[in-house]
Scaffold this active site. Structure first.
Site, short mmCIF file in Angstrom:
data_model
loop_
_atom_site.label_atom_id
_atom_site.label_comp_id
_atom_site.label_asym_id
_atom_site.label_seq_id
_atom_site.Cartn_x
_atom_site.Cartn_y
_atom_site.Cartn_z
N ASP A 89 0.83 -1.20 0.00
CA ASP A 89 0.00 0.00 0.00
C ASP A 89 0.87 1.26 0.00
O ASP A 89 1.83 1.37 0.77
CB ASP A 89 -0.89 -0.02 1.26
CG ASP A 89 -1.87 1.12 1.28
OD1 ASP A 89 -2.70 1.19 0.36
OD2 ASP A 89 -1.80 1.96 2.20
N GLU A 116 1.34 -0.35 -5.08
CA GLU A 116 0.16 0.50 -5.32
C GLU A 116 0.62 1.96 -5.44
O GLU A 116 0.48 2.74 -4.50
CB GLU A 116 -0.85 0.34 -4.17
CG GLU A 116 -2.16 1.06 -4.43
CD GLU A 116 -2.43 2.26 -3.53
OE1 GLU A 116 -3.38 2.99 -3.83
OE2 GLU A 116 -1.70 2.47 -2.54
C1 GLC Z 1 -3.97 3.49 -0.34
C2 GLC Z 1 -5.33 2.84 -0.15
C3 GLC Z 1 -6.31 3.86 0.32
C4 GLC Z 1 -5.83 4.44 1.62
C5 GLC Z 1 -4.40 4.96 1.50
C6 GLC Z 1 -3.80 5.21 2.84
O1 GLC Z 1 -3.97 4.43 -1.33
O2 GLC Z 1 -5.74 2.25 -1.35
O3 GLC Z 1 -7.60 3.33 0.46
O4 GLC Z 1 -6.68 5.47 2.04
O5 GLC Z 1 -3.54 4.02 0.87
O6 GLC Z 1 -3.48 4.00 3.47
#
Ligand code: GLC
Length: 635
Positions: free
Chosen positions: A268, A310
């Site tokens: 993440d 991500e």
């Molecule tokens: C990523 C997740 C999102 C979250 C962010 C902070 O982008 O997909 O949902 O709010 O991280 O953890």
């Protein structure tokens, strides 16, 4: 280091020993690049010990899986994923196993279970504020139940994807509690400062991620009278990877997840894991060194687990998460095709392909052996993060164009059938992202309200067009739960104080299984969307040429409304043709002939029809929001 290695090597695991000795020089150089200090060796040795321990703990069936999986198992056309919230989908982990049949019926064989680890109610960010990386949140069940679900999935040939929230912990993580109590050792796990001097310097160049609900990047912690960095919400404390202990602990967590049988680990928000004043503190070079290091650790201990970074950043920056130079294809195995996802929404709103085509250059550079997660939307907002240059190249003004897209999807633009909402509007920059389910953004909610059958049919066509366009591109399709049944926005989040500040909840439905049952009644919306989504998945699985071997070529835009791509392997050719306008579109057969598609017939897997490639002055007609999924057959 070599002597220390000998101690670690006494693991009676020749595969591990071999991989470790091979990777050690790389691991050491990456580690020392990040942590060059005097104590570097001590910290590296601790990391190696954790690797050895994790390998020892790795269940033997997972070691067998590591050996069974090819290095590129995840490129296969036979995979189809879905992201879902366990509680909103069917209550709990223990109950989930009884819904695997439903997912199999659809053709989904890879599940991204949204964050499951302990996260404080009301301050959870959908589970992305983790207070314990090893304890399943009781609202979902237990670790044992997660393991049982994984085993059941495994026995059915289904793959598991989970998240590791690397950038931050919840402010209720035990490290945060200790830091709050004044323990210096744990204050050093975070970016904590006595006063606003350094925070102010950071703020000068750091953008805000949630400017409406959580402005600024620092939060005052009264108990210890310090400022802590909180890039996302004020309850998400950013971990400080400048401290090697943080890296060691987090790698340990990564490997703990690997040993649960995770097949793809979603890292993440990796773009944020290194911060420096005077920069945006996103995508810094150290981020990539850290990810390359993590990749090496995973390859040594659990080579069957792929990594997804991500990184929802500009197209040029996204590409770097696949690794560069000596580390090309040696960083993240997957990245989200966020650029293309947003570009396909651009096509839907404008009925034109120009900006999409102008945005392809960077993303086509993806190295062989890596892959995209392709999607029409996910649990997050849709950011219009493609490059301004793609808009300029299409002779449009970036500011006006983005405003149009925001107005179109939030339903403000006259006659727009879309029912989305703006997320995280920033009046200072004019930026905003978009929330809303696939169906509502495609006009289904509006069409149902007006009880207009023609509009309902058109919006279903748009849903399928968006799914088809994404499923046949190179990469792993990741559906978002509810979209397979045509879920429109759920506005109940507005009544829940733990969610009302975050309109992303409008597209995170609580599944009503009565509604899902309607998929069995012929002619219902649920039936039409489900059965046709299922058909798309079946077609994808039947065509090996769709496997992601960087074999994508775009057709020339002879008709501005029609996007077309060709996927080629030695044995097969596939051509997808997609009409993004509400009018029938004609595409000259020259578009095929100029790509060498001559003297062949085209079998459309969608309609079952066959076509012969015509002459240059003849054309192929594509229905409004219609598409063809052609397999090229020799005459
Ligand atoms: C990523 C997740 C999102 C979250 C962010 C902070 O982008 O997909 O949902 O709010 O991280 O953890």
């Amino acid at each position: 280091m070599i002597e220390s290695l000998e101690k670690i090597n006494a693991s009676a695991d020749p595969q591990f020993d071999e991989r470790l000795s091979k990777a050690l020089p790389i691991l050491e150089s990456l580690f020392k690049k990040i942590y060059p200090g005097d104590e570097s060796d001590v910290h590296l040795l601790e990391l190696l010990k954790r690797l050895a321990k994790a390998r020892k703990d790795r269940p033997s069936y997972l070691k067998q899986e590591d050996n069974r999986k090819s290095t590129d198992w995840f490129l296969s056309n036979e995979l189809c994923g879905m992201s879902l919230y366990v509680d909103r989908f069917y209550g709990s982990l223990s109950k989930m196993s009884s819904k695997l049949d439903y997912l199999e019926e659809l053709g989904v064989n890879l599940l991204h279970l949204m964050p499951l680890f302990e996260s404080p109610e009301g301050e959870s960010d959908g589970g992305y504020a983790v207070s314990n990386y090893r304890k399943v949140d009781p609202k979902f069940g237990t670790l044992e139940e997660l393991k049982a679900l994984q085993k059941k999935m495994h026995s059915k040939g289904m793959y598991l994807m989970l998240d590791i929230v690397l950038n931050h912990t919840s402010h209720h993580h035990e490290w945060a509690h200790k830091a709050r109590k004044g323990e210096k050792e744990f204050q050093d796990y975070y970016y904590m400062y006595d006063n606003r001097w350094i925070p102010n310097q950071f703020e000068e160049s750091m953008p805000e991620i949630f400017p409406e609900s959580s402005p600024g990047n620092f939060t005052y912690v009264e108990e210890c009278n310090k400022w802590v960095m909180t890039v996302f919400h004020d309850y998400q404390w950013d971990l400080n990877f400048m401290n090697p202990r943080v890296l060691t602990e987090m790698v340990d967590n990564v490997l703990f997840y690997a040993n649960l049988g995770v097949d793809i680990l979603r890292i993440d928000a990796p773009a944020f894991i290194w911060k420096e004043t005077g920069t945006s503190s996103q995508n810094l070079p150290q981020v990539h060194t850290l990810l390359q290091l993590i990749k090496q650790c995973v390859k040594i201990v659990s080579p069957g687990m792929a990594l997804l970074g991500e990184a929802i950043v500009t197209p040029k920056e996204i590409m770097k998460y696949f690794g560069t130079e000596d580390f090309l294809a040696k960083e993240c195995d997957f990245a989200y095709n966020a650029t293309h996802m947003a570009l396909s929404w651009d096509m839907l709103a404008t009925s034109e392909t120009m900006v999409m085509l102008a945005g392809q250059y960077d993303i086509l550079q993806k190295p062989e052996g890596t892959s995209w997660i392709n999607y029409t939307r996910c649990h997050d907002d849709i950011g219009l993060g493609f490059a301004d240059q793609s808009i300029l190249d299409s002779n449009k003004d970036p500011h006006a164009h983005r405003n149009y897209l925001k107005d179109y999807f939030s339903g403000v633009f006259q006659n727009s059938p879309s029912r989305g909402a703006l997320f995280s509007s920033n009046p200072k920059t004019g930026d905003a992202r978009i929330s809303g389910t696939l169906a509502s953004l495609c006009g289904l909610e509006c069409a149902i309200e007006s009880q207009d059958q023609k509009s309902i049919d058109l919006s279903i066509s748009k849903i399928l067009l968006m799914q088809a366009h994404s499923m046949f591109l190179g990469g792993l399709p990741m559906l978002f739960y509810g979209d397979e049944i045509g879920y429109t926005n759920d506005y109940s989040f507005q009544l829940d104080p733990a969610k009302s500040y975050d309109n992303r909840w409008m597209h995170r439905p609580k599944i009503d299984w009565g509604k899902v049952e309607k998929r069995k009644e012929s002619g219902t919306i649920e039936n039409l969307v489900f059965s046709q989504t299922k058909k798309l998945i079946q077609i994808r699985k039947s065509l090996p040429v769709i496997s992601d071997h960087s074999n994508l070529e775009w057709m020339s835009p002879h008709n501005i409304h029609v996007a077309g791509y060709i996927r080629k392997s030695e044995a097969e050719k596939f051509i997808g043709v997609f009409n993004f306008s509400d009018q029938e579109a004609n595409l000259t057969w020259y578009a095929f002939r100029e790509k060498g598609i001559v003297n062949v017939s085209l079998k459309d897997h969608w309609s079952g029809e066959k076509f012969l490639v015509g002459r240059d002055n003849e054309h192929l007609s594509v229905q409004p929001y219609g598409f063809y999924l052609f397999e090229v057959e020799l005459n």
